[in-house]
Write a protein that holds these residues in place. Structure first.
Motif, PDB file in Angstrom:
ATOM      1  N   TYR A  16       0.826  -1.126  -0.119  1.00 38.97           N
ATOM      2  CA  TYR A  16      -0.115   0.240  -0.025  1.00 38.97           C
ATOM      3  C   TYR A  16       0.751   1.241   0.149  1.00 38.97           C
ATOM      4  N   GLU A  17       2.264   1.129  -0.050  1.00 42.75           N
ATOM      5  CA  GLU A  17       3.071   2.300   0.140  1.00 42.75           C
ATOM      6  C   GLU A  17       3.160   2.941  -1.420  1.00 42.75           C
ATOM      7  N   LYS A  18       2.635   2.180  -2.387  1.00 38.75           N
ATOM      8  CA  LYS A  18       2.805   2.873  -3.715  1.00 38.75           C
ATOM      9  C   LYS A  18       1.888   3.859  -3.968  1.00 38.75           C
ATOM     10  N   SER A  19       2.223   4.993  -4.336  1.00 32.70           N
ATOM     11  CA  SER A  19       1.259   6.185  -4.828  1.00 32.70           C
ATOM     12  C   SER A  19       0.789   5.801  -6.094  1.00 32.70           C
ATOM     13  N   ASN A  20      -0.580   6.557  -6.464  1.00 26.66           N
ATOM     14  CA  ASN A  20      -1.213   6.227  -7.585  1.00 26.66           C
ATOM     15  C   ASN A  20      -1.413   7.645  -8.222  1.00 26.66           C
ATOM     16  N   THR A  21      -0.758   7.899  -9.318  1.00 26.85           N
ATOM     17  CA  THR A  21      -0.762   9.371  -9.884  1.00 26.85           C
ATOM     18  C   THR A  21      -2.403   9.740 -10.175  1.00 26.85           C
ATOM     19  N   LYS A  22      -2.973   8.773 -10.558  1.00 25.75           N
ATOM     20  CA  LYS A  22      -4.661   9.328 -10.848  1.00 25.75           C
ATOM     21  C   LYS A  22      -5.282   9.624  -9.615  1.00 25.75           C
ATOM     22  N   SER A  23      -4.788   8.880  -8.851  1.00 28.18           N
ATOM     23  CA  SER A  23      -5.773   9.111  -7.195  1.00 28.18           C
ATOM     24  C   SER A  23      -5.038  10.515  -6.734  1.00 28.18           C
ATOM     25  N   SER A  24      -3.848  10.583  -6.864  1.00 26.20           N
ATOM     26  CA  SER A  24      -3.200  11.888  -6.209  1.00 26.20           C
ATOM     27  C   SER A  24      -3.841  13.151  -7.053  1.00 26.20           C
ATOM     28  N   MET A  25      -4.209  13.095  -8.421  1.00 26.07           N
ATOM     29  CA  MET A  25      -4.556  14.053  -8.957  1.00 26.07           C
ATOM     30  C   MET A  25      -5.994  14.336  -8.892  1.00 26.07           C
ATOM     31  N   MET A  26      -6.618  13.388  -8.721  1.00 28.74           N
ATOM     32  CA  MET A  26      -8.072  13.432  -8.332  1.00 28.74           C
ATOM     33  C   MET A  26      -8.238  14.252  -6.992  1.00 28.74           C
ATOM     34  N   GLN A  27      -7.293  13.707  -6.121  1.00 28.42           N
ATOM     35  CA  GLN A  27      -7.372  14.509  -4.573  1.00 28.42           C
ATOM     36  C   GLN A  27      -7.141  16.125  -4.786  1.00 28.42           C
ATOM     37  N   ILE A  28      -6.180  16.418  -5.940  1.00 19.87           N
ATOM     38  CA  ILE A  28      -5.901  17.747  -6.163  1.00 19.87           C
ATOM     39  C   ILE A  28      -6.976  18.342  -6.588  1.00 19.87           C
ATOM     40  N   ILE A  65      -7.517  21.854   6.076  1.00 14.42           N
ATOM     41  CA  ILE A  65      -7.069  20.652   6.722  1.00 14.42           C
ATOM     42  C   ILE A  65      -6.703  19.427   5.754  1.00 14.42           C
ATOM     43  N   ARG A  66      -7.693  19.146   4.765  1.00 14.52           N
ATOM     44  CA  ARG A  66      -7.386  18.236   3.606  1.00 14.52           C
ATOM     45  C   ARG A  66      -6.217  18.540   2.978  1.00 14.52           C
ATOM     46  N   ILE A  67      -5.952  19.958   2.702  1.00 13.07           N
ATOM     47  CA  ILE A  67      -4.824  20.211   1.878  1.00 13.07           C
ATOM     48  C   ILE A  67      -3.598  20.226   2.605  1.00 13.07           C
ATOM     49  N   PHE A  68      -3.723  20.297   3.937  1.00 10.76           N
ATOM     50  CA  PHE A  68      -2.492  20.159   4.759  1.00 10.76           C
ATOM     51  C   PHE A  68      -2.181  18.609   4.846  1.00 10.76           C
ATOM     52  N   ILE A  69      -3.195  17.644   4.648  1.00 13.13           N
ATOM     53  CA  ILE A  69      -2.811  16.357   4.380  1.00 13.13           C
ATOM     54  C   ILE A  69      -2.170  15.872   3.192  1.00 13.13           C
ATOM     55  N   ILE A  70      -2.449  16.796   2.076  1.00 15.71           N
ATOM     56  CA  ILE A  70      -1.349  16.500   0.789  1.00 15.71           C
ATOM     57  C   ILE A  70      -0.155  16.902   1.234  1.00 15.71           C
ATOM     58  N   PHE A  71      -0.071  18.128   1.759  1.00 16.51           N
ATOM     59  CA  PHE A  71       1.239  18.787   2.243  1.00 16.51           C
ATOM     60  C   PHE A  71       1.945  17.744   3.013  1.00 16.51           C
ATOM     61  N   HIS A  72       1.405  16.918   3.965  1.00 13.78           N
ATOM     62  CA  HIS A  72       2.122  16.042   4.757  1.00 13.78           C
ATOM     63  C   HIS A  72       2.481  14.979   3.998  1.00 13.78           C
ATOM     64  N   ASP A  73       1.646  14.357   3.167  1.00 14.68           N
ATOM     65  CA  ASP A  73       2.063  13.541   2.244  1.00 14.68           C
ATOM     66  C   ASP A  73       3.319  13.532   1.288  1.00 14.68           C
ATOM     67  N   MET A 260     -16.195  13.540   8.173  1.00 12.37           N
ATOM     68  CA  MET A 260     -14.801  13.892   8.798  1.00 12.37           C
ATOM     69  C   MET A 260     -13.587  13.040   8.607  1.00 12.37           C
ATOM     70  N   GLN A 261     -13.881  11.948   8.168  1.00 10.92           N
ATOM     71  CA  GLN A 261     -12.483  11.031   7.801  1.00 10.92           C
ATOM     72  C   GLN A 261     -12.068  11.488   6.271  1.00 10.92           C
ATOM     73  N   TRP A 262     -13.178  11.850   5.382  1.00 12.60           N
ATOM     74  CA  TRP A 262     -12.830  12.443   4.113  1.00 12.60           C
ATOM     75  C   TRP A 262     -11.920  13.707   4.266  1.00 12.60           C
ATOM     76  N   ILE A 263     -12.504  14.507   5.080  1.00 13.33           N
ATOM     77  CA  ILE A 263     -11.811  15.951   5.269  1.00 13.33           C
ATOM     78  C   ILE A 263     -10.447  15.935   5.871  1.00 13.33           C
ATOM     79  N   THR A 264     -10.164  15.060   6.918  1.00 13.03           N
ATOM     80  CA  THR A 264      -8.952  14.568   7.345  1.00 13.03           C
ATOM     81  C   THR A 264      -8.129  13.698   6.664  1.00 13.03           C
ATOM     82  N   GLY A 265      -8.425  13.446   5.715  1.00 19.55           N
ATOM     83  CA  GLY A 265      -7.605  12.548   4.723  1.00 19.55           C
ATOM     84  C   GLY A 265      -7.215  11.197   5.325  1.00 19.55           C
ATOM     85  N   SER A 266      -8.087  10.754   5.934  1.00 18.10           N
ATOM     86  CA  SER A 266      -7.929   9.400   6.673  1.00 18.10           C
ATOM     87  C   SER A 266      -6.600   9.417   7.750  1.00 18.10           C
TER      88      SER A 266
END
Length: 348
Positions: A16-28, A65-73, A260-266
């Motif tokens: 599960y450590e592999k990032s998925n470009t499509k998922s990442s772009m969708m999250q942006i 908060i969700r943007i911060f989770i992206i920052f965090h990743d 809230m799980q969605w907002i906090t990026g799990s």
């Protein structure tokens, strides 16, 4: 947990450590774009009602908060496969969230490497004193700690300290890349904020932006605080400290409602994150669900998490967090270990 089981546990999470470009772009797309739209709507609504503006700002703070989770990743190099892409997006999201990317990346990496280690506290984590340290501290030391752990200061003044001071200055001895990144983010914030104030006026800007920063900052601190401050959290001295135990037993599973799980990026799956920081936020739940041993982590809910406010000191003898009142009671009842230390302190 045996060493063999620990190794197997990390192997189970590795896929599960592999990032998925499509998922990442969708999250942006579903995170950053709505934030800008909400900011625009907040401004437009000023001509209708300040209360409507506040509503848009409150919703926008959730997206911060969700943007911060992206920052965090991005700081963990887990959002994209490419390091440069993580660094660029981390810097952009750092401007939005008011965090210096390279500086925070370093301190947060130290937090992961030393979490729950009693001998290596102090960088990237919440200040935790043990009962013995508190009893042995000076009056001013105790006062400073009590003020720091006061909810009104931690969650009220804490965001102001982070946004205006801590995140704006480089640490002593920071490397050139780290210093330049902080300067770039500070300059970008100054230019963007300056242009917005010029375009809409400082009153409108403050009415919109202050609630966004305060709410997102307070909730962000709460999330970071609550997931390591539960009653029987794992803490150990260096010679006995174990990375896997610190991750699984020293981090909680914060079971939140789906929205809230969605907002906090799990990030509520904090035990998974600490076990393997390279798991991107959109894979945390999958890793948890497919790995039975991880499902045994301490689970806290919105209701039970509120109890953590009274957890102020770590009691090494009983391996649990206690309140200031409990320590006072122990002192008054003449607990041998604590009473001996307190008497020794008074004699000095």
């Amino acid at each position: 947990m045996s060493r063999q089981k620990q190794i197997q546990l990390r192997k189970n999470v590795a896929p599960y450590e592999k990032s998925n470009t499509k998922s990442s772009m969708m999250q942006i797309i579903n995170t950053i774009l709505p934030f800008f739209l909400l900011w625009f709507l907040a401004y437009q609504s000023l001509s209708v009602s300040v209360w409507l503006t506040l509503l848009f700002s409150v919703i926008a703070s959730g997206f911060v908060i969700r943007i911060f989770i992206i920052f965090h990743d991005c700081a963990h190099q887990s959002f994209f496969k490419n390091k440069k892409a993580n660094r660029i997006l981390g810097t952009i999201t750092g401007i939005i969230t008011l965090f210096a990317f390279e500086k925070w990346k370093r301190s947060h990496a130290i937090h992961h490497a030393t979490s729950s280690n009693l001998d290596k506290r102090g960088t990237g984590d919440v200040w935790v004193m043990t009962v013995n340290e508190y009893v042995a501290a000076s009056v001013w030391g105790r006062l400073a700690y009590r003020l720091y752990r006061n909810p009104f200061i931690m969650f009220g003044l804490g965001p102001l300290y982070l946004f205006l001071l801590s995140n704006r200055f480089n640490r002593k001895g920071a490397r050139r890349k780290e210093r330049l990144n902080t300067y770039l983010i500070n300059a970008s914030i100054a230019v963007i904020y300056g242009l917005l104030i010029w375009a809409i006026g400082w009153q409108a800007f403050l009415i919109i932006q202050l609630p966004i920063l305060f709410i997102s900052g307070s909730l962000g601190i709460w999330l970071f605080y609550v997931q390591h401050q539960f009653e029987d959290s794992y803490f150990e001295n260096e010679d006995e400290w174990d990375y896997v135990k610190a991750a699984v037993d020293g981090s909680s599973y914060y079971k939140l409602p789906k929205i809230m799980q969605w907002i906090t990026g799990s990030i509520g799956f904090h035990h998974v994150h600490h076990l393997s920081p390279r798991v991107p936020n959109y894979n945390l739940q999958k890793a948890h669900a497919s790995t039975p041993p991880l499902q045994k982590a301490t689970t806290i809910t919105l209701a039970s998490s509120l109890k953590s406010i009274r957890f102020r000191l770590y009691d090494e003898a009983n391996r649990r967090f206690v309140s200031f009142r409990e320590v006072k009671d122990l002192l008054s009842k003449g607990n041998p270990a604590i009473h001996k230390m307190n008497t020794s302190l008074q004699e000095k």
